[in-house]
Design a protein around this motif. Structure first.
Motif, PDB file in Angstrom:
ATOM      1  N   VAL A 106      40.707  34.403  34.335  1.00 42.87           N
ATOM      2  CA  VAL A 106      40.044  35.576  34.900  1.00 42.87           C
ATOM      3  C   VAL A 106      41.025  36.741  34.820  1.00 42.87           C
ATOM      4  CG1 VAL A 106      39.101  36.638  36.979  1.00 42.87           C
ATOM      5  CG2 VAL A 106      38.556  34.263  36.455  1.00 42.87           C
ATOM      6  N   LEU A 107      40.562  37.873  34.288  1.00 44.53           N
ATOM      7  CA  LEU A 107      41.383  39.075  34.210  1.00 44.53           C
ATOM      8  C   LEU A 107      40.789  40.169  35.089  1.00 44.53           C
ATOM      9  CD1 LEU A 107      42.124  39.307  30.367  1.00 44.53           C
ATOM     10  CD2 LEU A 107      43.459  38.165  32.146  1.00 44.53           C
ATOM     11  N   ILE A 108      41.657  41.033  35.613  1.00 49.13           N
ATOM     12  CA  ILE A 108      41.240  42.166  36.445  1.00 49.13           C
ATOM     13  C   ILE A 108      41.731  43.450  35.784  1.00 49.13           C
ATOM     14  CG2 ILE A 108      41.417  43.278  38.701  1.00 49.13           C
ATOM     15  CD1 ILE A 108      42.040  40.547  39.900  1.00 49.13           C
ATOM     16  N   ARG A 109      40.830  44.428  35.668  1.00 46.48           N
ATOM     17  CA  ARG A 109      41.186  45.726  35.116  1.00 46.48           C
ATOM     18  C   ARG A 109      40.653  46.823  36.027  1.00 46.48           C
ATOM     19  NH1 ARG A 109      38.838  44.712  29.022  1.00 46.48           N
ATOM     20  NH2 ARG A 109      40.436  43.250  28.264  1.00 46.48           N
ATOM     21  N   HIS A 110      41.444  47.875  36.192  1.00 45.27           N
ATOM     22  CA  HIS A 110      41.011  49.050  36.954  1.00 45.27           C
ATOM     23  C   HIS A 110      41.210  50.278  36.074  1.00 45.27           C
ATOM     24  CE1 HIS A 110      40.517  46.637  40.515  1.00 45.27           C
ATOM     25  NE2 HIS A 110      41.785  46.257  40.497  1.00 45.27           N
ATOM     26  N   ARG A 111      40.118  50.792  35.531  1.00 50.05           N
ATOM     27  CA  ARG A 111      40.209  51.855  34.540  1.00 50.05           C
ATOM     28  C   ARG A 111      40.717  53.167  35.130  1.00 50.05           C
ATOM     29  NH1 ARG A 111      37.648  50.282  29.761  1.00 50.05           N
ATOM     30  NH2 ARG A 111      38.018  52.385  28.989  1.00 50.05           N
ATOM     31  N   VAL A 135      36.939  49.240  43.118  1.00 46.06           N
ATOM     32  CA  VAL A 135      38.196  48.489  43.054  1.00 46.06           C
ATOM     33  C   VAL A 135      38.166  47.312  44.020  1.00 46.06           C
ATOM     34  CG1 VAL A 135      40.680  48.609  43.512  1.00 46.06           C
ATOM     35  CG2 VAL A 135      39.548  50.465  42.261  1.00 46.06           C
ATOM     36  N   TYR A 136      37.713  47.568  45.239  1.00 42.62           N
ATOM     37  CA  TYR A 136      37.656  46.485  46.239  1.00 42.62           C
ATOM     38  C   TYR A 136      36.690  45.390  45.796  1.00 42.62           C
ATOM     39  CZ  TYR A 136      36.603  43.962  50.538  1.00 42.62           C
ATOM     40  OH  TYR A 136      36.406  42.967  51.467  1.00 42.62           O
ATOM     41  N   VAL A 137      35.494  45.768  45.351  1.00 41.93           N
ATOM     42  CA  VAL A 137      34.498  44.783  44.935  1.00 41.93           C
ATOM     43  C   VAL A 137      35.018  43.982  43.736  1.00 41.93           C
ATOM     44  CG1 VAL A 137      32.177  44.473  43.981  1.00 41.93           C
ATOM     45  CG2 VAL A 137      32.555  46.080  45.867  1.00 41.93           C
ATOM     46  N   THR A 138      35.659  44.654  42.798  1.00 37.66           N
ATOM     47  CA  THR A 138      36.226  43.964  41.634  1.00 37.66           C
ATOM     48  C   THR A 138      37.256  42.924  42.062  1.00 37.66           C
ATOM     49  OG1 THR A 138      35.846  45.835  40.146  1.00 37.66           O
ATOM     50  CG2 THR A 138      37.607  44.303  39.539  1.00 37.66           C
ATOM     51  N   GLU A 139      38.146  43.307  42.953  1.00 43.10           N
ATOM     52  CA  GLU A 139      39.179  42.374  43.436  1.00 43.10           C
ATOM     53  C   GLU A 139      38.552  41.175  44.136  1.00 43.10           C
ATOM     54  OE1 GLU A 139      42.563  42.443  43.263  1.00 43.10           O
ATOM     55  OE2 GLU A 139      42.716  44.305  42.100  1.00 43.10           O
ATOM     56  N   GLN A 140      37.543  41.410  44.952  1.00 42.58           N
ATOM     57  CA  GLN A 140      36.902  40.316  45.684  1.00 42.58           C
ATOM     58  C   GLN A 140      36.141  39.377  44.746  1.00 42.58           C
ATOM     59  OE1 GLN A 140      37.449  39.703  49.015  1.00 42.58           O
ATOM     60  NE2 GLN A 140      38.931  41.342  48.606  1.00 42.58           N
ATOM     61  N   LEU A 141      35.480  39.942  43.744  1.00 41.44           N
ATOM     62  CA  LEU A 141      34.760  39.098  42.793  1.00 41.44           C
ATOM     63  C   LEU A 141      35.720  38.230  41.989  1.00 41.44           C
ATOM     64  CD1 LEU A 141      32.071  41.619  41.499  1.00 41.44           C
ATOM     65  CD2 LEU A 141      31.640  39.512  42.783  1.00 41.44           C
ATOM     66  N   ALA A 142      36.857  38.792  41.620  1.00 46.72           N
ATOM     67  CA  ALA A 142      37.852  37.999  40.892  1.00 46.72           C
ATOM     68  C   ALA A 142      38.321  36.820  41.739  1.00 46.72           C
ATOM     69  CB  ALA A 142      39.034  38.875  40.491  1.00 46.72           C
ATOM     70  N   ARG A 143      38.466  37.039  43.044  1.00 46.28           N
ATOM     71  CA  ARG A 143      38.856  35.935  43.929  1.00 46.28           C
ATOM     72  C   ARG A 143      37.747  34.885  44.009  1.00 46.28           C
ATOM     73  NH1 ARG A 143      41.055  40.377  47.001  1.00 46.28           N
ATOM     74  NH2 ARG A 143      43.339  40.239  47.071  1.00 46.28           N
ATOM     75  N   CYS A 144      36.496  35.340  44.016  1.00 36.27           N
ATOM     76  CA  CYS A 144      35.367  34.403  44.069  1.00 36.27           C
ATOM     77  C   CYS A 144      35.346  33.482  42.851  1.00 36.27           C
ATOM     78  CB  CYS A 144      34.043  35.171  44.149  1.00 36.27           C
ATOM     79  SG  CYS A 144      33.756  36.052  45.692  1.00 36.27           S
ATOM     80  N   PHE A 145      35.845  33.986  41.717  1.00 36.42           N
ATOM     81  CA  PHE A 145      35.804  33.212  40.473  1.00 36.42           C
ATOM     82  C   PHE A 145      37.183  32.691  40.081  1.00 36.42           C
ATOM     83  CE2 PHE A 145      31.820  35.425  40.384  1.00 36.42           C
ATOM     84  CZ  PHE A 145      30.954  34.521  39.780  1.00 36.42           C
ATOM     85  N   LEU A 204      36.005  31.200  26.991  1.00 37.45           N
ATOM     86  CA  LEU A 204      35.510  32.468  27.498  1.00 37.45           C
ATOM     87  C   LEU A 204      36.501  33.085  28.472  1.00 37.45           C
ATOM     88  CD1 LEU A 204      31.963  33.506  28.411  1.00 37.45           C
ATOM     89  CD2 LEU A 204      33.729  33.800  30.140  1.00 37.45           C
ATOM     90  N   VAL A 205      36.879  34.334  28.208  1.00 36.15           N
ATOM     91  CA  VAL A 205      37.732  35.101  29.115  1.00 36.15           C
ATOM     92  C   VAL A 205      36.816  35.944  29.994  1.00 36.15           C
ATOM     93  CG1 VAL A 205      39.539  36.845  29.297  1.00 36.15           C
ATOM     94  CG2 VAL A 205      39.588  35.183  27.420  1.00 36.15           C
ATOM     95  N   LEU A 206      36.876  35.719  31.304  1.00 37.07           N
ATOM     96  CA  LEU A 206      36.023  36.431  32.260  1.00 37.07           C
ATOM     97  C   LEU A 206      36.824  37.603  32.829  1.00 37.07           C
ATOM     98  CD1 LEU A 206      33.369  36.567  33.869  1.00 37.07           C
ATOM     99  CD2 LEU A 206      34.395  34.980  35.520  1.00 37.07           C
ATOM    100  N   THR A 207      36.336  38.818  32.599  1.00 36.26           N
ATOM    101  CA  THR A 207      37.044  40.016  33.035  1.00 36.26           C
ATOM    102  C   THR A 207      36.198  40.812  34.019  1.00 36.26           C
ATOM    103  OG1 THR A 207      38.208  40.192  30.918  1.00 36.26           O
ATOM    104  CG2 THR A 207      38.129  42.166  32.277  1.00 36.26           C
ATOM    105  N   PHE A 208      36.793  41.151  35.147  1.00 34.07           N
ATOM    106  CA  PHE A 208      36.174  42.055  36.107  1.00 34.07           C
ATOM    107  C   PHE A 208      36.937  43.375  36.049  1.00 34.07           C
ATOM    108  CE2 PHE A 208      35.209  37.855  37.804  1.00 34.07           C
ATOM    109  CZ  PHE A 208      33.853  37.965  38.086  1.00 34.07           C
ATOM    110  N   GLN A 209      36.194  44.480  35.852  1.00 37.63           N
ATOM    111  CA  GLN A 209      36.869  45.771  35.782  1.00 37.63           C
ATOM    112  C   GLN A 209      36.125  46.825  36.583  1.00 37.63           C
ATOM    113  OE1 GLN A 209      37.244  47.588  31.933  1.00 37.63           O
ATOM    114  NE2 GLN A 209      35.094  47.364  31.396  1.00 37.63           N
ATOM    115  N   ILE A 238      32.235  47.139  37.405  1.00 38.74           N
ATOM    116  CA  ILE A 238      31.781  47.569  38.724  1.00 38.74           C
ATOM    117  C   ILE A 238      32.113  49.043  38.863  1.00 38.74           C
ATOM    118  CG2 ILE A 238      31.866  47.118  41.199  1.00 38.74           C
ATOM    119  CD1 ILE A 238      31.059  44.670  39.563  1.00 38.74           C
ATOM    120  N   GLY A 239      31.098  49.888  39.079  1.00 39.84           N
ATOM    121  CA  GLY A 239      31.339  51.322  39.090  1.00 39.84           C
ATOM    122  C   GLY A 239      31.029  51.985  40.413  1.00 39.84           C
TER     123      GLY A 239
END
Length: 291
Positions: free
Chosen positions: A278-283, A262-272, A167-172, A252-253
């Protein structure tokens, strides 16, 4: 072991961009392969000692695209390291892209032969969605509606470089002004949080900049929101993994997709960070420039 990437999805959604990228990074690439030849192509590539191959299959391919979900299931049951990239976009975006490229939809002739009348572009797109729906239900899509080609290339490059694990976990992050991404599995709305946009010094910055991060990180409601989302995802992530899915995308919108999401996405990626990959995307953010 041979690694196989299959690119599919809506015509005009960016498959050629992805295929060219994979070719550039060393994949043996084949476009418009008939579904019935997929098994043999992979077997031949394995016999030749190939380690990475990519195949594009969509409604242009001869034969029935409806057979593809079953073929993919059989390949995975045989232990094939298979990653499917299903590209999608909303209909208005697809019509705009066809208008810019001046190309005909690949279903135009087929629908003309079936109905005896020349179909509109809208009718072709709607029919293609119907044909691909069983595959879309099996393979989570990447929504390219508001993506620049460079963003899509970066996202796919990250995706194919991660380990071939279950499973690839992506936060965007995303902007509600542009709509909820079609590829999101879980969506969290953080527009209720205090907005750095109203601080003139912070307005031109993003949630990745230290000033915004410090401002949001010192706000109790922001910290609580991150904790609550993190606890929810951590509780249910094992259930998603047991579902044998390959991807889980958590979106996260906020209003503009620049500060809070963007901040919440970055912090959640660090939590996991303990989950790999874990991938991070900022649309809504531009592609960072290389040094």
């Amino acid at each position: 072991m041979i690694h196989v990437v299959l690119i599919t999805g809506m015509s005009g959604s960016g498959k050629s961009v992805v295929l060219r990228l994979l070719e550039d990074v060393g994949y043996l690439c084949v476009d418009n392969l008939p579904v019935r030849f997929l098994h043999q192509f992979i077997a031949d590539a394995r016999d030749e000692g190939r380690s990475r191959v990519a195949v594009a299959i969509d409604v242009r391919s001869p034969g029935e695209i409806s057979d593809l979900p079953g073929v993919l299931t059989a390949l995975r049951a045989m232990g094939t390291a298979l990653r499917v990239i299903f590209l999608d976009a909303d209909s208005e975006t697809l019509k705009q892209r066809y208008s810019e490229s001046r190309r005909r939809h690949p279903l135009s002739d087929r629908l003309t032969n079936e109905t005896g009348a020349t179909p509109s572009l809208t009718q072709c797109i709607e029919r293609e969605r119907q044909i691909l729906e069983p595959l879309r239900e099996q393979e989570p899509p990447i929504d390219t509606s508001d993506l620049m080609p460079g963003q899509l290339r970066n996202w796919v490059r990250d995706l194919v470089q991660v380990d071939w694990r279950p499973l690839v976990l992506t936060f965007q992050s995303f902007s509600y002004k542009r709509g909820v991404p079609r590829d999101a599995d879980l969506v969290f709305d953080v527009r209720c949080l205090p907005n750095p946009y109203y601080d003139r010094d912070l307005r031109p910055l993003t949630g990745r900049d230290p000033g915004v991060a410090q401002w949001l990180g010192s706000t109790p409601s922001v910290v609580q929101m991150i904790d609550d989302i993190q606890l929810f995802v951590r509780k249910w992530l094992p259930h998603y993994m047991q579902d044998t899915r390959s991807y889980l995308t958590i979106a996260i919108g906020c209003t503009g997709g620049q500060h809070r999401s963007v901040y919440v996405t970055e912090q959640l990626a660090r939590c996991f960070a303990d989950h790999d990959p874990v991938l991070i995307r900022h649309r809504a953010l531009p592609i960072p420039k290389s040094d």
